[in-house]
Design an enzyme around this catalytic site. Sequence first.
Site, short mmCIF file in Angstrom:
data_model
loop_
_atom_site.label_atom_id
_atom_site.label_comp_id
_atom_site.label_asym_id
_atom_site.label_seq_id
_atom_site.Cartn_x
_atom_site.Cartn_y
_atom_site.Cartn_z
N HIS A 72 0.86 -1.19 0.00
CA HIS A 72 0.00 0.00 0.00
C HIS A 72 0.89 1.23 0.00
O HIS A 72 1.71 1.41 0.90
CB HIS A 72 -0.92 0.02 1.23
CG HIS A 72 -2.13 -0.84 1.08
ND1 HIS A 72 -3.28 -0.63 1.80
CD2 HIS A 72 -2.38 -1.91 0.28
CE1 HIS A 72 -4.20 -1.51 1.44
NE2 HIS A 72 -3.67 -2.31 0.53
N TYR A 200 -9.24 5.64 7.01
CA TYR A 200 -9.40 6.01 8.43
C TYR A 200 -10.44 7.13 8.46
O TYR A 200 -10.27 8.16 7.79
CB TYR A 200 -8.08 6.54 9.00
CG TYR A 200 -7.02 5.48 9.23
CD1 TYR A 200 -6.14 5.11 8.23
CD2 TYR A 200 -6.91 4.86 10.48
CE1 TYR A 200 -5.17 4.14 8.46
CE2 TYR A 200 -5.93 3.90 10.72
CZ TYR A 200 -5.07 3.54 9.71
OH TYR A 200 -4.10 2.58 9.93
N PRO A 292 -4.51 0.55 18.46
CA PRO A 292 -4.18 0.02 17.13
C PRO A 292 -4.31 1.04 16.00
O PRO A 292 -3.97 0.74 14.86
CB PRO A 292 -5.17 -1.12 16.95
CG PRO A 292 -6.25 -0.88 17.93
CD PRO A 292 -5.65 -0.10 19.06
N LYS A 296 0.80 0.03 15.05
CA LYS A 296 2.16 -0.03 15.60
C LYS A 296 2.39 -1.19 16.56
O LYS A 296 3.52 -1.43 16.99
CB LYS A 296 2.47 1.29 16.34
CG LYS A 296 2.61 2.47 15.42
CD LYS A 296 3.82 2.32 14.50
CE LYS A 296 3.62 3.11 13.20
NZ LYS A 296 3.99 2.34 12.03
N TYR A 384 4.07 6.30 9.96
CA TYR A 384 3.20 5.18 9.60
C TYR A 384 3.99 4.03 8.96
O TYR A 384 3.80 2.86 9.29
CB TYR A 384 2.09 5.63 8.65
CG TYR A 384 0.93 4.65 8.55
CD1 TYR A 384 0.99 3.56 7.68
CD2 TYR A 384 -0.20 4.79 9.35
CE1 TYR A 384 -0.05 2.65 7.60
CE2 TYR A 384 -1.25 3.88 9.28
CZ TYR A 384 -1.17 2.82 8.41
OH TYR A 384 -2.20 1.90 8.33
P1 FAS Z 1 0.98 -11.57 21.92
O1 FAS Z 1 0.00 -11.16 22.99
O2 FAS Z 1 0.54 -11.64 20.51
O3 FAS Z 1 1.55 -13.04 22.26
C1 FAS Z 1 1.87 -13.39 23.58
C2 FAS Z 1 1.75 -14.91 23.68
O4 FAS Z 1 2.17 -15.29 25.01
C3 FAS Z 1 0.33 -15.38 23.51
O5 FAS Z 1 0.27 -16.42 22.55
C4 FAS Z 1 -0.06 -15.88 24.91
O6 FAS Z 1 -0.94 -16.99 24.86
C5 FAS Z 1 1.27 -16.26 25.50
N1 FAS Z 1 1.31 -16.18 26.96
C6 FAS Z 1 0.75 -15.26 27.77
N2 FAS Z 1 1.03 -15.53 29.06
C7 FAS Z 1 1.78 -16.67 29.07
C8 FAS Z 1 2.36 -17.46 30.08
N3 FAS Z 1 2.23 -17.13 31.36
N4 FAS Z 1 3.05 -18.57 29.73
C9 FAS Z 1 3.20 -18.89 28.42
N5 FAS Z 1 2.67 -18.19 27.40
C10 FAS Z 1 1.97 -17.09 27.73
N6 FAS Z 1 -1.78 -4.42 16.57
C11 FAS Z 1 -1.87 -3.80 15.38
O7 FAS Z 1 -0.84 -3.34 14.85
N7 FAS Z 1 -3.10 -3.68 14.73
C12 FAS Z 1 -4.25 -4.21 15.27
O8 FAS Z 1 -5.32 -4.09 14.68
C13 FAS Z 1 -4.20 -4.87 16.50
N8 FAS Z 1 -5.32 -5.42 17.06
C14 FAS Z 1 -5.24 -6.02 18.31
C15 FAS Z 1 -6.37 -6.58 18.95
C16 FAS Z 1 -6.27 -7.17 20.21
C17 FAS Z 1 -7.51 -7.76 20.88
C18 FAS Z 1 -5.03 -7.22 20.86
C19 FAS Z 1 -4.91 -7.84 22.25
C20 FAS Z 1 -3.90 -6.69 20.25
C21 FAS Z 1 -4.00 -6.09 18.97
N9 FAS Z 1 -2.86 -5.56 18.32
C22 FAS Z 1 -2.94 -4.94 17.13
C23 FAS Z 1 -1.58 -5.64 18.92
C24 FAS Z 1 -1.02 -7.00 18.61
O9 FAS Z 1 -0.90 -7.16 17.23
C25 FAS Z 1 0.26 -7.14 19.37
O10 FAS Z 1 1.08 -6.00 19.19
C26 FAS Z 1 1.02 -8.38 18.99
O11 FAS Z 1 0.18 -9.47 19.18
C27 FAS Z 1 2.27 -8.43 19.87
O12 FAS Z 1 2.80 -9.70 19.77
P2 FAS Z 1 3.44 -10.39 21.06
O13 FAS Z 1 4.33 -9.43 21.73
O14 FAS Z 1 3.96 -11.70 20.56
O15 FAS Z 1 2.23 -10.63 22.08
C1 PHB Z 2 -6.11 -4.15 10.51
O1 PHB Z 2 -6.19 -4.39 9.28
O2 PHB Z 2 -6.46 -4.97 11.38
C2 PHB Z 2 -5.62 -2.80 10.95
C3 PHB Z 2 -5.05 -1.96 10.00
C4 PHB Z 2 -4.59 -0.71 10.40
C5 PHB Z 2 -4.74 -0.33 11.72
C6 PHB Z 2 -5.31 -1.19 12.67
C7 PHB Z 2 -5.76 -2.42 12.27
O3 PHB Z 2 -4.30 0.90 12.11
#
Ligand code: FAS
Ligand code: PHB
Length: 389
Positions: A72, A200, A292, A296, A384
């Site tokens: 993009h 957005y 989100p 980032k 971005y």
């Molecule tokens: P994660 O949370 O992905 O992974 C951590 C892992 O550790 C999980 O699999 C968990 O099960 C495991 N874990 C936890 N406790 C443990 C323990 N005690 N023992 C063993 N394992 C354990 N980012 C964006 O850029 N755009 C988005 O749209 C977006 N939407 C999101 C929506 C939600 C609901 C959430 C919660 C986050 C969102 N994020 C988004 C942010 C997301 O993408 C995170 O930045 C990303 O998952 C980070 O990855 P990790 O650091 O690996 O953490």
């Molecule tokens: C997504 O595609 O899930 C998405 C894209 C851009 C954002 C947040 C989420 O800023």
Amino acid sequence: MKTQVAIIGGGPSGLLLAQLLHSRGIDSVVLERKTKDYVLGRIRAGVLEQGLVRLMEEAGCAERLHAEGIAHDGTLVSYGDEMFRVNFTEHTGTPVIVYGQTEVTRDLYEAREKAGGKIEFNVESVVIHDADSDAPHLTYAVDGEARRLDCDFVAGCDGFHGVSRQAIPLDVRREYEKVYPFGWLGILSETPPVNHELIYANSPRGFALCSMRNENLSRYYIQCSLSDKPEDWTDEAFWQELKRRIPPDQADKLVTGPSIEKSIAPLRSFVTEPMRWGRLFLCGDAAHIVPPTGAKGLNTAASDVHYLYNGLREHYENASSEGLDAYSEKALARVWKAERFSWWFSSLMHRYPDQSEFDLKMQVAELEFLRANKAAQQAMAENYVGLPY
Ligand code: FAS
Ligand code: PHB
């Protein structure tokens, strides 16, 4: 069991670190609380910075990303009935890649399994012992069987609700938090995206985002109340609300369909300092959370992994502690810039319950300035697509 690097968490941070370490012959074990299917079932990020793409290439996991990821060159920003485009490539020479976090994680799992990587699932009761010594170890249980993992280093990649952050003593740890008074209701639908780039939208009814995973898988979000539950929203109600929040010409061409996933994510800004305690290093959501809006979350986890991987590589290959000693300060310097951009873009695009008429005027003035000013668009584009590592 003994390993060089014990990694708590089998999400993108933990898996990417494990695969990068493997590429340099450094042994690790990943301990994951859930099952692989559960981890892959979480629908999260959708936009990758080039830094993460390069790390996937270095980890030998970028083949499908390059084949299926969509470049993009910009994004649309709408407010009221106005809409303008911010051209990333014009301002930075760099696009972003649209490729779901689920697919990144799937590719990493496949690579770890192919390499015979050690990943334990359904892990319970992980406890970090002696993190501030030269011989840390973990205890944990699988199916009720107590286990121990001796290691040189511990990578806390266990997300916001993990145990790693808590292992840093309270008198050492400093936490910074901002909780936003709304959430994002997101759906996934097997429909063609309304537009070939993201939209957005700041509307009088609240924020909306039109995103995608591929040409027949769309991802949409609307700002919602923190008291909302996904089951409060029928698909029809979601589509009608989304149409009210995006420009009419976009609403007219929106293809709706049944949701195949529907969830609400609360929004918060959060940072833990320091990101290191002895031989424990925090990575990704274990150390920081961003709203989100700026896409980032995953991408800042990637830069943490970059710094930690290179610090560990220097330790094992050159007997140098320089990278590890600089890790927390270096990672936090980039984390705070991601926090600022995510807070700025969230403040610009959402409607806040306590906003005054003056606040609303400030939002429109900021949007008008962003629309008209090349330097403002350059600044947004640079943040971005991802600031340098
Ligand atoms: P994660 O949370 O992905 O992974 C951590 C892992 O550790 C999980 O699999 C968990 O099960 C495991 N874990 C936890 N406790 C443990 C323990 N005690 N023992 C063993 N394992 C354990 N980012 C964006 O850029 N755009 C988005 O749209 C977006 N939407 C999101 C929506 C939600 C609901 C959430 C919660 C986050 C969102 N994020 C988004 C942010 C997301 O993408 C995170 O930045 C990303 O998952 C980070 O990855 P990790 O650091 O690996 O953490
Ligand atoms: C997504 O595609 O899930 C998405 C894209 C851009 C954002 C947040 C989420 O800023």
